[in-house]
Write an enzyme that holds these catalytic residues in place. Structure first.
Site: not given
Ligand code: FPP
Length: 250
Positions: A21, A69
């Site tokens: 996160d 998501n």
């Molecule tokens: C978390 O931050 C984001 C996600 C869980 C989405 C995608 C994850 C990645 C791109 C990392 C690794 C990917 C792979 C394929 C291993 P958030 O968007 O929830 O952040 P925030 O809470 O600060 O808005």
């Protein structure tokens, strides 16, 4: 590569699960678009995969995209799907060359067809690898997982293959996405929130949970070492008394 995790000196968790996160907040702090945060998140995932393999973790499960998501703006969802496709295209050979088996858990039918195909190809290519399993949870939710297990079991009852009295915890476990894997020993959540957010609801029942304020894009091998040190200091009792566990009563 990773100097501060000594596998001999501390007890390394066999199965590590991570809620990654903080990509969006990292991007905002750095005056960049959210996608730049996700790209930095991929780099961070790469580092952590490498560090876990070197520390001889057996299974690493990363929560890459949750059932919830899908409710993000379509632009972000589409960008993430494209990013996953690109990452698979770029990284599968590297993972394969490093002996890592790639597996996916989640409602994959809901993913774009091309991503489903890349997932299938990646799983097939790396199926025989045994150094570490990298489990990517994509379109995954703990409630979805328990629901799909109930459906499978109910269908067997419906077909007369199973009696209701025959349903026990072991049977439920066998129908969940992690059926072939041990439950996570350690859950790490970055980004400061202290909740499980519909991740592996059944399988995290006895996991140690390490929360850190560090945002995922800057989580590194030192942070991972801190999480492993936290784990080492925990005395895992699985609901028993401490002395029962020490006497090997599980
Ligand atoms: C978390 O931050 C984001 C996600 C869980 C989405 C995608 C994850 C990645 C791109 C990392 C690794 C990917 C792979 C394929 C291993 P958030 O968007 O929830 O952040 P925030 O809470 O600060 O808005």
């Amino acid at each position: 590569m990773i100097k501060n995790i000594d596998n001999q000196a501390c007890s390394i968790p066999r199965h590590v699960a991570i809620i990654m996160d903080g990509n969006g907040r990292w991007a905002a702090q750095n005056g960049r678009p959210r996608l730049a945060g996700h790209r930095a998140g991929v780099k961070s995932a790469r580092r952590v995969v490498e560090a876990c393999a070197e520390a001889r973790v057996e299974t690493l499960t990363l929560f890459a995209f949750s059932s919830e998501n899908w409710q993000r703006p379509a632009e972000e969802v589409n960008a993430l799907m494209r990013l996953f496709i690109e990452v698979l295209q770029r990284e599968v050979s590297v993972l394969h060359d490093n002996g890592i088996r790639l597996r996916f858990i989640g409602a994959r039918d809901n993913l774009p067809t091309i991503l489903q195909k890349r997932i299938e190809d990646a799983e097939n290519k790396t199926a025989a690898n045994s150094r570490m399993t990298l489990m990517l949870a994509v379109a995954f939710g703990g409630r979805w997982d328990i629901t799909q297990a109930i459906r499978q079991i109910a269908a067997k009852v419906d077909a007369g293959e199973l009696k209701v009295e025959g349903i026990d915890e072991a049977m439920v476990s066998r129908h969940l996405s992690l059926a072939l894997y041990d439950d996570p020993d350690l859950l790490i959540r970055t980004g400061g929130e202290k909740r499980v957010s519909n991740f592996l609801l059944w399988n995290l029942a006895y996991s140690e949970i390490h929360f850190t304020d560090t945002l995922w894009p800057v989580f590194d091998s030192v942070d991972l070492a801190s999480a492993f040190e936290f784990f080492r200091q925990r005395q895992r009792r699985f609901g028993q008394l401490g002395n029962q566990k020490e006497a090997g009563a599980d």
